[in-house]
Design a protein around this motif. Structure first.
Motif, mmCIF file in Angstrom:
data_model
loop_
_atom_site.group_PDB
_atom_site.id
_atom_site.type_symbol
_atom_site.label_atom_id
_atom_site.label_comp_id
_atom_site.label_asym_id
_atom_site.label_seq_id
_atom_site.Cartn_x
_atom_site.Cartn_y
_atom_site.Cartn_z
ATOM 1 N N ARG A 4 -13.025 16.416 -60.788
ATOM 2 C CA ARG A 4 -11.961 17.830 -61.479
ATOM 3 C C ARG A 4 -10.835 17.697 -61.150
ATOM 4 N NH1 ARG A 4 -16.385 21.486 -59.919
ATOM 5 N NH2 ARG A 4 -15.816 20.685 -58.311
ATOM 6 N N GLU A 74 -22.089 20.372 -63.026
ATOM 7 C CA GLU A 74 -21.588 20.217 -64.617
ATOM 8 C C GLU A 74 -20.531 19.164 -64.558
ATOM 9 O OE1 GLU A 74 -19.253 23.701 -66.127
ATOM 10 O OE2 GLU A 74 -21.168 24.979 -66.467
ATOM 11 N N ASP A 75 -20.036 18.356 -63.781
ATOM 12 C CA ASP A 75 -19.002 17.394 -63.438
ATOM 13 C C ASP A 75 -19.771 15.973 -63.603
ATOM 14 O OD1 ASP A 75 -19.767 18.300 -61.091
ATOM 15 O OD2 ASP A 75 -18.193 17.255 -60.083
ATOM 16 N N SER A 160 -15.310 12.437 -56.060
ATOM 17 C CA SER A 160 -14.132 13.828 -57.180
ATOM 18 C C SER A 160 -13.553 14.526 -55.120
ATOM 19 C CB SER A 160 -15.787 13.934 -57.878
ATOM 20 O OG SER A 160 -16.310 14.430 -57.385
ATOM 21 N N GLY A 223 -16.157 9.366 -68.208
ATOM 22 C CA GLY A 223 -16.479 10.724 -67.499
ATOM 23 C C GLY A 223 -17.459 10.552 -67.666
ATOM 24 N N SER A 290 -11.382 14.087 -69.514
ATOM 25 C CA SER A 290 -12.016 15.404 -69.623
ATOM 26 C C SER A 290 -12.652 15.606 -70.888
ATOM 27 C CB SER A 290 -11.394 16.892 -68.974
ATOM 28 O OG SER A 290 -10.661 17.028 -70.504
#
Length: 291
Positions: A4, A74-75, A160, A223, A290
């Motif tokens: 992100r 969520e990531d 990340s 992703g 994303s």
């Protein structure tokens, strides 16, 4: 998505808190297990229960950090049924085969390392080919049990956060941290150690950075965490399996093995060739995909 962008100072502070918490938890969980392994004074292959627990410390640390820091999950994506993910997973599995063929093939061909056949194998080439095929398929799948523990933490969380926290050269930094996590067992001679343990430790860190750049590029590109997980499991199964098993000689650990000179060089070159056009983004400079 697996990375992100920190768009506000709050995002940066959150990433830094999560990073500090994660690294602290990894240290807290790893030290007791490393102590047990080191005190046993035997190769890690003879202490699988402790090694498996150690390899799951990063995943557990990342889970606690996510919850405590209010980041959620969520990531973290386990998408697999997509062509791009499948292609990168295949490349990740083939990568150690290519590196091994170059590094060990050179060592065997030049007589630096002896191509040794396990007792009872009637045809050395057929025996090696069969072991290699088994390692790259069944071995890679079974290895997910342990590799997932590391990758969920190192590539699925830490990398990340290094980017979001504004750490310079974040992916390289992540590779160094991951490599250093292995150093205690290298210095004690229980894992990937050659004639000079200090040199082996430094060489292994170079390999760790190379693998981190490669797996991070594919993780950010797709992703999905699967290229990193299966890349890690295939690396362990293929390099530590048939390539090491069929190699012997007084200088074998100098030239081959995970800290061997030829393996270090081959890993670095092949990794750069595969992701050269994506290196800026992988290092945290470019945009990441994303969902």
């Amino acid at each position: 998505m697996l990375a992100r962008h920190a768009t506000t100072q709050d995002d940066v502070r959150t990433a830094r808190r999560g990073l500090i918490l994660y690294l602290g938890l990894v240290l807290l969980g790893s030290v007791p297990l490393l102590s047990l392994i080191i005190r046993a004074s035997t190769p890690i292959g003879q202490q699988l229960e402790y090694v498996l627990a150690l390899m799951w410390v990063p995943a557990l640390a990342s889970g606690i950090a996510r919850v405590a820091n209010g980041e959620g999950f969520e990531d973290l994506s386990f998408r697999l049924r997509e062509r791009t993910v499948a292609v990168r997973v295949l490349l990740a599995i083939l990568f150690p085969v290519v590196v091994g063929a170059i590094a060990y093939g050179t060592a065997w061909g030049l007589g630096l390392v002896e191509f040794s056949t396990p007792a009872g194998a009637p045809n050395p080439i057929s025996a090696f080919a069969g072991e290699l095929l088994l390692a790259a398929t069944v071995g890679a799948v079974v290895g997910v049990i342990s590799a997932a523990g590391e990758e969920i933490g190192w590539r699925g969380y830490m990398n990340s956060r290094l980017v979001e926290a504004g750490v310079p050269a974040p992916i390289i930094t992540g590779g160094v941290l991951w490599g250093c996590w292995h150093v205690p067992l290298i210095l004690t001679g229980q894992y990937a150690a050659g004639r000079s343990r200090a040199l082996s430790a430094a060489s292994f860190v170079v390999v760790a950075v190379s693998l981190t750049v490669l797996w991070s590029a594919w993780t950010l590109e797709t992703g999905s965490i699967w290229p990193a997980i299966l890349g890690h499991s295939a690396w362990n199964a293929v390099i530590q399996g048939p390539f090491d098993t069929f190699s012997s000689g007084a200088l074998a650990t100098t030239w081959v093995g995970e800290s061997g000179v030829l393996v270090v060089v081959a890993t670095l070159i092949v990794a750069l060739v595969l992701v050269w056009d994506r290196v800026p983004g992988t290092l945290g400079v470019g945009q990441t995909p994303s969902d």
